[in-house]
Design an enzyme around this catalytic site. Structure first.
Site, mmCIF file in Angstrom:
data_model
loop_
_atom_site.group_PDB
_atom_site.id
_atom_site.type_symbol
_atom_site.label_atom_id
_atom_site.label_comp_id
_atom_site.label_asym_id
_atom_site.label_seq_id
_atom_site.Cartn_x
_atom_site.Cartn_y
_atom_site.Cartn_z
ATOM 1 C CB CYS A 122 -6.225 -13.116 4.882
ATOM 2 S SG CYS A 122 -7.141 -12.478 3.487
ATOM 3 N NE ARG A 154 -4.177 -18.614 7.571
ATOM 4 C CZ ARG A 154 -4.921 -18.582 8.665
ATOM 5 N NH1 ARG A 154 -4.693 -19.428 9.649
ATOM 6 N NH2 ARG A 154 -5.903 -17.717 8.791
ATOM 7 C CD1 TRP A 175 -7.483 -18.266 -0.566
ATOM 8 C CD2 TRP A 175 -9.495 -17.687 0.206
ATOM 9 N NE1 TRP A 175 -8.396 -19.159 -1.058
ATOM 10 C CE2 TRP A 175 -9.634 -18.834 -0.601
ATOM 11 C CE3 TRP A 175 -10.622 -17.136 0.798
ATOM 12 C CZ2 TRP A 175 -10.855 -19.440 -0.832
ATOM 13 C CZ3 TRP A 175 -11.852 -17.738 0.572
ATOM 14 C CH2 TRP A 175 -11.953 -18.888 -0.234
ATOM 15 C CG ASN A 198 -7.590 -13.391 8.661
ATOM 16 O OD1 ASN A 198 -8.363 -13.584 7.730
ATOM 17 N ND2 ASN A 198 -7.328 -14.301 9.575
ATOM 18 N N GLY A 199 -10.042 -11.022 7.721
ATOM 19 C CA GLY A 199 -11.446 -10.964 8.135
ATOM 20 C C GLY A 199 -12.282 -10.290 7.072
ATOM 21 C CD GLU A 250 -21.598 -34.615 1.516
ATOM 22 O OE1 GLU A 250 -21.781 -34.879 0.323
ATOM 23 O OE2 GLU A 250 -20.524 -34.178 1.959
ATOM 24 C CE LYS A 265 -17.204 -35.727 2.458
ATOM 25 N NZ LYS A 265 -17.994 -34.747 1.780
ATOM 26 C CD GLU A 274 -15.066 -37.679 -0.584
ATOM 27 O OE1 GLU A 274 -14.447 -37.429 -1.610
ATOM 28 O OE2 GLU A 274 -15.779 -36.831 -0.012
ATOM 29 C CG HIS A 278 -39.923 -49.217 -4.192
ATOM 30 N ND1 HIS A 278 -41.104 -49.682 -4.710
ATOM 31 C CD2 HIS A 278 -40.251 -48.268 -3.283
ATOM 32 C CE1 HIS A 278 -42.123 -49.025 -4.153
ATOM 33 N NE2 HIS A 278 -41.621 -48.157 -3.277
ATOM 34 C CE LYS A 338 -10.917 -29.221 -1.181
ATOM 35 N NZ LYS A 338 -12.087 -29.869 -0.538
HETATM 36 O O1 M6R Z 1 -14.931 -27.862 -6.088
HETATM 37 P P1 M6R Z 1 -16.294 -28.465 -6.320
HETATM 38 O O2 M6R Z 1 -17.251 -28.139 -5.236
HETATM 39 O O3 M6R Z 1 -16.839 -28.120 -7.671
HETATM 40 O O4 M6R Z 1 -16.037 -30.028 -6.297
HETATM 41 C C1 M6R Z 1 -17.052 -30.932 -6.571
HETATM 42 C C2 M6R Z 1 -16.660 -32.341 -6.168
HETATM 43 O O5 M6R Z 1 -15.527 -32.751 -6.872
HETATM 44 C C3 M6R Z 1 -16.382 -32.440 -4.673
HETATM 45 O O6 M6R Z 1 -17.475 -32.039 -3.915
HETATM 46 C C4 M6R Z 1 -16.026 -33.900 -4.283
HETATM 47 O O7 M6R Z 1 -17.137 -34.717 -4.439
HETATM 48 C C5 M6R Z 1 -15.487 -33.949 -2.850
HETATM 49 N N1 M6R Z 1 -14.342 -34.785 -2.792
HETATM 50 C C6 M6R Z 1 -16.495 -34.416 -1.860
HETATM 51 O O8 M6R Z 1 -15.991 -34.521 -0.574
#
Ligand code: M6R
Length: 615
Positions: free
Chosen positions: A2, A28, A77, A101-102, A488, A492, A495, A511, A610
Site C-alpha cells: 500500500c 509499488r 495492495w 499502510n501495514g 537458487e 540467480k 538470469e 559422479h 516477471k
Molecule cells: O510468480 P512465481 O513465483 O510463480 O514465478 C515462478 C518463476 O517464474 C520465478 O521464480 C522465476 O524463476 C524468477 N525469475 C526467479 O528469480
C-alpha cells in the site's frame, strides 16, 4: 504494497497534489485507489475505485474538481479482503476518515469488539476497525490527536496512518509503527507519504517520524505548522534533512536497482511474513488462511508441492522440512512436469502451490489438475487476489509486498518463512514436541536481525564479485537444506548476470561435475558448520587438488573451510532448518554484483518476464 499520501496547505491544491502523488507511488504495485478531501466548510468528499489511479481520476472528473486544503489518498495492495471498492481506502467511520499502510495483527479481536458496540463494518479490511476505534474515542475527546493517541495502545502490528475528521478542515494526524512514513516540509504546506518519491516533487526537506511518534499538522490563519510527540505526549524535535534524490532514485529509495532494494528489504519482508502468526504459548503457528481446512489437514499424509523457478527451490526446502518435522511424505515437483504427469493422488494427499505472482501459468494449471482429481489444494502466494490465490481451497499469503525486479529475492525468503509456519502447524498436529516448536519459533524471531547482518557484508561481496566477474562458468554446491540454495544461487547468476552456472548436491561431484573442475571454473560451496561439515571439507579439498577456485558461504566456526577456501563469506548461524534463509542472501548479492559488473539491466534481464502467464 500500500501507499499513503497526505496534504495540508494554505493553497486549495489537495486534489491535484494527491493525485500526482498517487501516480508517483504506482511503481509499488496496487490494485485499487482512493482519495478523501475535507473542504473548508468541513464537508468530506471521498472517492474510491478498483484498478489504476486513472480509474479513480475518471470517477473524480465526473464530479466537479474539489478545492480543498486538506486531504489523504491511498493505493491499496490487498492483504485482508479482495480488491474491491468497499475494501479500498480511505475508510470512514462516523466523523473519521483514514488511510493505512501495514497489517493489524489483532484485527479479528478488535472487529468483534467494535461490532459488540453496535458498529457496522462495511469492508473486510483490518483498517476499517481502526477508523471505528478512533471515531469512538473522538466522540468522547473531541480532539483528533487525543483520539488517535487513545487508540494506539490497542493496535498490534505495523501501521502508518493518516487521519482526518469531517468538520475539521485544519487538522491532519499522522503516526507510524514499523511501516514507512515520511513528511515533507515546505513553507506553506506539509506532505506525507509512505515513500519519499512522492515528496521530492514538492520539497527536498523531509522528516522521518520514528516508531510511535505522532505528527499533528495544523493550519491556522493560512499558516501551516506541526508538532511531533511520543505516544505518551512528550515533545520530540526533528530537524528536517535535505534529500538530494531525483525522482527515479527516490522510487528506488536511493538504491541503484529494485533488485538491490528488495534484497535489502528482506529483514522487513520476513518480519511481515510471520507477523501475528507465531503462537509461542502453544509452540505452533496461527494461519487464518488455513483455518477452514485445519481439520482436513489432520488427515493428510502426503503433500506434493508444485511451483516453478525460485518458488520451486523454496518448495524443495519445504518438502525436506515437512518430512523432517511433521512425518508427512512430501515432494517438490516442477509445476510444468506435474501438469502433464500422472501422479497418483488420493484423499490423503494435498497439493501445495507456491507462487510469488499467483499467475504463473504452469502452477495454475497444476492446481487445476489437482482440483480436477479431487484433492485438497493449498497455496503460498504473494499477490493477493491473484488467480492461484483465488483457486486453491485454502492458503497463506507471504505479505512480502510487491516484487518489482524480475529476479525473485524477498518473495523467496518470505515463502520459506511461510513454509516453516506451515511445518510448525502440521508438525504440532502430529509428531513435533512443544520444545521443538518453541525452539523453532525462538530462532525464527531472530532471523530478520541475522539477515540484516548478512546484508552488511554487501561491500565485501561486491569485491568478491569483481574478482570473479571474468569467469564464464560456475558450479554451486551444497548439501541437505543448502542443496536447494545451490540451485537458487545458480539460477540467480544465470538470469541476472547471464553467466552459466550449475547447482548440484555436493555429494554428486564425483559422479560427473568434477570432470569440469579446473582453474577457470570456480565453485561456490554453501557449507555452514553442520552435520555434514567433514564431508563438505573433503569436497573442497578435492576441488582444490584439481586447482579449482572455491568461494565458501560458511559460518565462523567452520574454521577449516574458511582456511581452505579462496574466498569465504561468513554468515551468522541459526538452526540448520533455517540456515537457507541466511545462506541465500550472499548468493543474491553475488549474482547482483556480477550482473552489475557485466552491465546487465538487472531489474529486467533479457528474455525474462516477471509473471510467466504462458506455458
Ligand atoms: O510468480 P512465481 O513465483 O510463480 O514465478 C515462478 C518463476 O517464474 C520465478 O521464480 C522465476 O524463476 C524468477 N525469475 C526467479 O528469480
Amino acid at each position: 504494497m500500500c501507499g499513503i499520501v497526505g496534504y495540508i496547505g494554505s493553497a486549495p491544491h489537495a486534489y491535484d497534489v494527491l493525485l500526482d502523488d498517487l501516480h508517483r507511488l504506482e511503481y509499488r504495485g496496487y490494485d485499487s485507489a482512493g482519495i478523501a478531501l475535507v473542504r473548508d466548510n468541513g464537508a468530506l468528499v471521498r472517492v474510491r475505485a478498483v484498478g489504476k489511479v486513472a480509474a479513480l481520476e475518471e470517477k473524480l472528473t465526473k464530479r466537479a474538481q474539489v478545492y480543498a486544503k486538506l486531504g489523504i489518498a491511498h493505493t491499496r495492495w490487498a492483504t485482508h479482503g479482495a480488491p474491491s471498492v468497499r475494501n479500498a481506502h480511505p475508510h470512514t467511520a462516523g466523523a473519521i476518515t483514514l488511510v493505512h499502510n501495514g497489517i493489524i495483527e489483532n484485527f479479528a479481536q478488535l472487529r468483534e469488539e467494535v461490532q459488540k458496540e453496535g458498529r457496522m463494518l462495511r469492508s473486510d479490511t483490518d483498517t476499517e476497525v481502526i477508523a471505528h476505534l478512533i471515531d469512538m474515542a473522538y466522540a468522547q475527546l473531541h480532539d483528533l490527536a487525543d483520539a488517535v493517541r487513545a487508540v494506539l495502545p490497542r493496535l498490534r502490528g505495523a501501521y502508518a496512518l493518516l487521519v482526518i475528521a469531517k468538520g475539521d478542515p485544519k487538522t491532519l494526524v499522522a503516526v507510524r509503527v514499523a511501516s514507512p512514513l515520511v513528511m515533507g516540509v515546505a513553507a506553506d504546506a506539509l506532505f506525507f507519504a509512505s515513500d519519499a518519491v512522492a515528496i521530492v516533487a514538492h520539497t527536498h526537506r523531509v522528516i522521518y517520524p520514528l516508531d510511535g511518534e505522532i505528527v499533528v499538522a495544523k493550519r491556522t490563519e493560512g499558516r501551516v505548522s506541526y508538532t511531533i510527540t511520543t505516544e505518551k505526549g512528550a515533545l520530540r524535535k526533528h530537524t528536517p534533512r535535505v534529500l538530494k534524490w531525483d525522482h527515479t532514485q527516490a522510487q528506488k529509495e536511493g538504491y541503484a536497482h529494485f533488485m538491490l532494494k528488495e534484497i535489502m528489504e528482506q529483514p522487513h519482508a520476513v518480519t511481515d511474513a510471520m507477523r501475528g502468526r507465531l503462537d509461542s504459548d502453544n509452540a505452533t503457528a496461527r494461519l487464518g488462511g488455513l483455518a477452514p481446512v485445519e481439520e482436513r489437514l489432520r488427515t493428510i499424509k502426503r503433500i506434493i508441492i508444485v511451483s516453478c523457478g525460485t518458488s520451486y527451490h523454496a518448495g524443495l526446502i519445504g518438502a525436506q522440512l515437512l518430512q523432517e518435522y511433521s512425518g508427512i511424505v512430501a515432494e517438490a515437483v516442477y509445476a510444468s512436469e506435474f501438469r502433464y504427469s500422472n501422479y497418483l493422488l488420493d484423499k490423503e494427499t494435498a497439493v501445495l502451490a507456491i507462487s510469488q505472482s499467483g499467475e504463473t501459468a504452469d502452477t495454475l494449471a497444476a492446481v487445476r489438475e489437482a482440483k480436477n482429481k479431487g484433492v485438497l489444494t493449498l497455496g503460498i502466494v504473494n499477490a493477493v487476489g491473484s488467480s492461484i490465490a483465488r483457486e486453491v481451497d485454502a492458503g497463506v499469503y507471504n505479505h512480502a509486498g510487491p516484487e518489482i525486479s524480475v529476479a525473485s529475492t524477498k518473495a523467496f525468503t518470505s515463502q520459506l518463512i511461510v513454509l516453516v509456519l506451515i511445518v510448525l502447524l502440521l508438525g504440532r498436529q502430529r509428531t513435533m514436541s512443544v520444545a521443538m516448536g518453541k525452539r523453532i519459533i525462538r530462532h525464527l524471531c531472530a532471523i530478520p536481525r541475522l539477515i540484516e547482518t548478512v546484508c552488511q557484508h554487501h561491500k565485501e561481496i561486491r569485491a568478491i564479485a569483481r574478482r570473479y566477474k571474468r569467469y564464464d562458468n560456475f558450479l554451486y554446491v551444497g548439501r541437505l537444506h543448502n542443496f536447494p540454495i545451490a540451485l537458487e544461487g545458480a539460477l540467480k547468476i544465470k538470469e541476472i548476470a547471464y553467466v552459466h552456472a550449475e547447482g548440484y548436491p555436493f555429494g554428486e561431484m564425483k559422479h560427473g561435475p568434477i570432470a569440469l573442475v579446473e582453474p577457470s571454473l570456480p565453485t561456490v560451496v554453501i557449507a555452514p558448520r553442520d552435520s555434514v561439515y567433514e564431508k563438505n571439507l573433503s569436497g573442497i579439498q578435492e576441488i582444490r587438488a584439481r586447482r579449482g577456485k572455491v568461494i565458501a558461504i560458511t559460518t565462523h566456526d567452520a574454521v577449516d573451510i574458511v582456511k581452505h577456501a579462496h574466498d569465504a563469506i561468513i554468515v551468522p548461524k541459526t538452526l540448520p532448518v533455517l540456515m537457507p534463509l541466511i545462506t541465500v542472501i550472499p548468493l543474491q548479492l553475488l549474482a547482483y554484483e556480477v550482473g552489475v559488473a557485466h552491465g546487465v539491466d538487472v531489474d529486467k534481464p533479457r528474455n525474462l518476464a516477471k509473471s510467466v502467464t504462458v506455458e
